[in-house]
Design a protein around this motif. Structure first.
Motif, mmCIF file in Angstrom:
data_model
loop_
_atom_site.group_PDB
_atom_site.id
_atom_site.type_symbol
_atom_site.label_atom_id
_atom_site.label_comp_id
_atom_site.label_asym_id
_atom_site.label_seq_id
_atom_site.Cartn_x
_atom_site.Cartn_y
_atom_site.Cartn_z
ATOM 1 N N ARG A 96 0.859 -1.168 0.000
ATOM 2 C CA ARG A 96 0.000 0.000 0.000
ATOM 3 C C ARG A 96 0.903 1.228 0.000
ATOM 4 O O ARG A 96 2.062 1.160 0.403
ATOM 5 C CB ARG A 96 -0.916 0.035 1.232
ATOM 6 N N PHE A 97 0.382 2.366 -0.397
ATOM 7 C CA PHE A 97 1.199 3.573 -0.371
ATOM 8 C C PHE A 97 1.572 3.958 1.060
ATOM 9 O O PHE A 97 2.668 4.471 1.304
ATOM 10 C CB PHE A 97 0.493 4.711 -1.107
ATOM 11 N N ASP A 98 0.691 3.687 2.006
ATOM 12 C CA ASP A 98 1.046 3.906 3.407
ATOM 13 C C ASP A 98 2.278 3.089 3.784
ATOM 14 O O ASP A 98 3.163 3.568 4.507
ATOM 15 C CB ASP A 98 -0.117 3.529 4.322
ATOM 16 N N VAL A 119 4.295 9.033 -1.722
ATOM 17 C CA VAL A 119 5.179 8.501 -0.685
ATOM 18 C C VAL A 119 5.825 9.657 0.074
ATOM 19 O O VAL A 119 5.819 9.702 1.306
ATOM 20 C CB VAL A 119 6.251 7.582 -1.306
ATOM 21 N N GLY A 120 6.387 10.606 -0.656
ATOM 22 C CA GLY A 120 7.109 11.697 -0.027
ATOM 23 C C GLY A 120 6.230 12.642 0.757
ATOM 24 O O GLY A 120 6.629 13.136 1.832
ATOM 25 N N LEU A 121 5.022 12.930 0.270
ATOM 26 C CA LEU A 121 4.143 13.842 0.993
ATOM 27 C C LEU A 121 3.561 13.190 2.243
ATOM 28 O O LEU A 121 3.300 13.882 3.235
ATOM 29 C CB LEU A 121 3.055 14.372 0.070
ATOM 30 N N ARG A 122 3.390 11.879 2.221
ATOM 31 C CA ARG A 122 3.052 11.190 3.467
ATOM 32 C C ARG A 122 4.184 11.369 4.477
ATOM 33 O O ARG A 122 3.948 11.657 5.661
ATOM 34 C CB ARG A 122 2.830 9.696 3.209
ATOM 35 N N LEU A 123 5.412 11.193 4.018
ATOM 36 C CA LEU A 123 6.561 11.354 4.901
ATOM 37 C C LEU A 123 6.635 12.781 5.437
ATOM 38 O O LEU A 123 6.910 12.997 6.625
ATOM 39 C CB LEU A 123 7.845 11.001 4.138
ATOM 40 N N PHE A 145 -6.218 5.114 -5.270
ATOM 41 C CA PHE A 145 -7.285 6.041 -4.870
ATOM 42 C C PHE A 145 -7.027 6.606 -3.477
ATOM 43 O O PHE A 145 -7.499 7.713 -3.157
ATOM 44 C CB PHE A 145 -8.644 5.335 -4.898
ATOM 45 N N SER A 146 -6.277 5.873 -2.628
ATOM 46 C CA SER A 146 -6.015 6.348 -1.265
ATOM 47 C C SER A 146 -5.236 7.656 -1.268
ATOM 48 O O SER A 146 -5.309 8.433 -0.301
ATOM 49 C CB SER A 146 -5.255 5.292 -0.460
ATOM 50 N N ASN A 147 -4.495 7.907 -2.336
ATOM 51 C CA ASN A 147 -3.727 9.142 -2.412
ATOM 52 C C ASN A 147 -4.637 10.358 -2.561
ATOM 53 O O ASN A 147 -4.403 11.408 -1.951
ATOM 54 C CB ASN A 147 -2.734 9.073 -3.571
ATOM 55 N N LEU A 148 -5.669 10.229 -3.379
ATOM 56 C CA LEU A 148 -6.591 11.350 -3.579
ATOM 57 C C LEU A 148 -7.261 11.751 -2.276
ATOM 58 O O LEU A 148 -7.521 12.940 -2.049
ATOM 59 C CB LEU A 148 -7.654 10.998 -4.625
ATOM 60 N N GLU A 149 -7.530 10.763 -1.427
ATOM 61 C CA GLU A 149 -8.174 11.068 -0.153
ATOM 62 C C GLU A 149 -7.287 11.924 0.745
ATOM 63 O O GLU A 149 -7.781 12.623 1.634
ATOM 64 C CB GLU A 149 -8.530 9.758 0.551
ATOM 65 N N LEU A 150 -5.975 11.899 0.499
ATOM 66 C CA LEU A 150 -5.031 12.659 1.316
ATOM 67 C C LEU A 150 -4.639 13.997 0.691
ATOM 68 O O LEU A 150 -3.903 14.777 1.319
ATOM 69 C CB LEU A 150 -3.772 11.826 1.572
ATOM 70 N N TYR A 151 -5.097 14.279 -0.525
ATOM 71 C CA TYR A 151 -4.740 15.555 -1.154
ATOM 72 C C TYR A 151 -5.015 16.755 -0.236
ATOM 73 O O TYR A 151 -4.156 17.634 -0.094
ATOM 74 C CB TYR A 151 -5.491 15.731 -2.477
ATOM 75 N N PRO A 152 -6.197 16.847 0.406
ATOM 76 C CA PRO A 152 -6.440 18.019 1.259
ATOM 77 C C PRO A 152 -5.432 18.143 2.400
ATOM 78 O O PRO A 152 -5.001 19.252 2.732
ATOM 79 C CB PRO A 152 -7.865 17.779 1.780
ATOM 80 N N ALA A 153 -5.032 17.020 2.996
ATOM 81 C CA ALA A 153 -4.062 17.064 4.093
ATOM 82 C C ALA A 153 -2.701 17.523 3.590
ATOM 83 O O ALA A 153 -2.002 18.295 4.267
ATOM 84 C CB ALA A 153 -3.953 15.695 4.752
ATOM 85 N N TRP A 154 -2.309 17.055 2.406
ATOM 86 C CA TRP A 154 -1.013 17.474 1.863
ATOM 87 C C TRP A 154 -1.035 18.958 1.513
ATOM 88 O O TRP A 154 -0.058 19.673 1.756
ATOM 89 C CB TRP A 154 -0.669 16.644 0.630
ATOM 90 N N GLN A 155 -2.147 19.412 0.964
ATOM 91 C CA GLN A 155 -2.257 20.833 0.626
ATOM 92 C C GLN A 155 -2.234 21.694 1.889
ATOM 93 O O GLN A 155 -1.623 22.765 1.910
ATOM 94 C CB GLN A 155 -3.525 21.059 -0.196
ATOM 95 N N ASP A 156 -2.870 21.218 2.954
ATOM 96 C CA ASP A 156 -2.814 21.926 4.236
ATOM 97 C C ASP A 156 -1.370 22.028 4.718
ATOM 98 O O ASP A 156 -0.942 23.079 5.229
ATOM 99 C CB ASP A 156 -3.655 21.209 5.293
ATOM 100 N N TRP A 157 -0.627 20.927 4.575
ATOM 101 C CA TRP A 157 0.775 20.921 5.015
ATOM 102 C C TRP A 157 1.594 21.925 4.209
ATOM 103 O O TRP A 157 2.409 22.665 4.774
ATOM 104 C CB TRP A 157 1.367 19.519 4.877
ATOM 105 N N LEU A 158 1.382 21.959 2.911
ATOM 106 C CA LEU A 158 2.112 22.909 2.070
ATOM 107 C C LEU A 158 1.814 24.347 2.495
ATOM 108 O O LEU A 158 2.724 25.172 2.642
ATOM 109 C CB LEU A 158 1.740 22.699 0.605
ATOM 110 N N ARG A 159 0.542 24.661 2.696
ATOM 111 C CA ARG A 159 0.153 26.022 3.075
ATOM 112 C C ARG A 159 0.733 26.403 4.433
ATOM 113 O O ARG A 159 1.204 27.526 4.632
ATOM 114 C CB ARG A 159 -1.375 26.153 3.122
ATOM 115 N N ALA A 160 0.706 25.445 5.370
ATOM 116 C CA ALA A 160 1.146 25.756 6.730
ATOM 117 C C ALA A 160 2.662 25.866 6.831
ATOM 118 O O ALA A 160 3.178 26.687 7.604
ATOM 119 C CB ALA A 160 0.636 24.680 7.694
ATOM 120 N N ASN A 161 3.385 25.067 6.050
ATOM 121 C CA ASN A 161 4.834 24.987 6.217
ATOM 122 C C ASN A 161 5.622 25.809 5.203
ATOM 123 O O ASN A 161 6.769 26.165 5.466
ATOM 124 C CB ASN A 161 5.279 23.525 6.164
#
Length: 291
Positions: free
Chosen positions: A82-84, A113-117, A213-229
């Motif tokens: 899995r990507f996780d 993989v990298g954005l999860r990390l 498809f599990s990656n698409l579910e995490l797009y909002p979290a990754w975008q939040d991380w980009l905006r915050a960091n």
């Protein structure tokens, strides 16, 4: 006569509780680190020329995920593909090598993989180089959306995922969208297909395809991380990518208004054709942002 400097590239394995992960490493041990995460259906060999180009100035490290390249490939009934899980292994890889401050190069599968990390270990990430690594809905072509629709339990999904694991498709990922196919060495797709054709490897790729498809579910979290960091970010994109469209490259600027964007008239594996243009941009970016 001018001095010609070419780095030594080491080819090593690290043992992660019995799972052997292969990686390539070059550069001074005290130099800024760039961790290169590869895509599908490739492995760390896709970065071989980049390691030669930048390895005298930076420490570059490129692992193969489990089931790819020269890393161990346990069967799906013994390892959960899995990507996780790929992110889990990459995190353990970094811990084993003592990597806790580095820029990330993310391409294709390397982006999820990298954005999860990055969201797990934000303190590790000093910058991003994004090359055809999607994190936005608008970056998905119709072809990509059809691929992502192949989920477990959907009739015909496994067969559809398996149908792309052929030499013709692998080659088309390298040559498709390029301006001059003669600049694309055949070694990349030939080696990728060699690995794909090893016993059990296609079963592994089907498992990952059905999890995309599990990656698409995490797009909002990754975008939040980009905006915050607001990590220093260099976005490099082949505009003729059949999977990840130019809109996906430009979407990063919405969350990272200070990011640097360069779009090239090439395809998915942009380094294959445009390394002479891309390597100096990465060199300049790392020189400015990684101290």
């Amino acid at each position: 006569m001018s001095e010609l400097t070419i780095p030594h590239v080491h080819h090593r394995h690290v043992d992660l509780d019995g799972l052997r992960v292969f990686y390539r490493e070059t550069g001074p041990t005290d130099a800024p680190v760039l961790l290169l995460l590869h895509g599908f259906p490739s492995a760390s060999h896709q970065y071989a020329r980049l390691l030669d180009a930048l390895g005298t100035r930076y420490r570059l490290i490129a692992p193969d995920y489990p089931g790819f390249g020269n890393s161990d490939s346990p069967a799906p009934d013994a390892f959960r593909y899995r990507f996780d899980t790929l992110a889990d292994v990459t995190e353990r890889f970094c811990l084993a090598l003592g990597l806790d401050r580095f820029a990330l190069y993310v391409f294709d599968f390397g982006a999820p993989v990298g954005l999860r990390l990055a969201t797990r270990r934000p303190e590790w990430i000093t910058g991003l180089v994004v090359q055809n690594g999607n994190a936005y809905e608008e970056g998905l072509s119709e072809q990509a959306r059809e691929f992502i629709a192949h989920r477990r339990g959907v009739p015909g999904a496994e067969e559809a995922a398996r149908s792309i694991l052929t030499l013709d498709v692998t080659r088309s990922q390298y040559e498709g969208g390029t301006g001059d196919p003669s600049l694309v060495a055949p070694d990349g797709w030939t080696l990728d297909q060699h690995y794909l054709d090893l016993p059990g490897r296609k079963d592994i790729q089907v498992e990952l395809a059905l999890d995309y498809f599990s990656n698409l579910e995490l797009y909002p979290a990754w975008q939040d991380w980009l905006r915050a960091n607001q990590p220093p970010t260099l976005v490099l994109w082949g505009r003729n990518d059949p999977f990840f469209t130019e809109a996906g490259a430009r979407a990063y600027l919405r969350d990272l208004p200070g990011a640097e964007l360069h779009v090239f008239d090439t395809g998915h594996f942009a380094l294959e054709e445009k390394l002479p243009e891309i390597a100096p941009l990465i060199d300049d970016f790392l020189a400015r942002t990684q101290k």
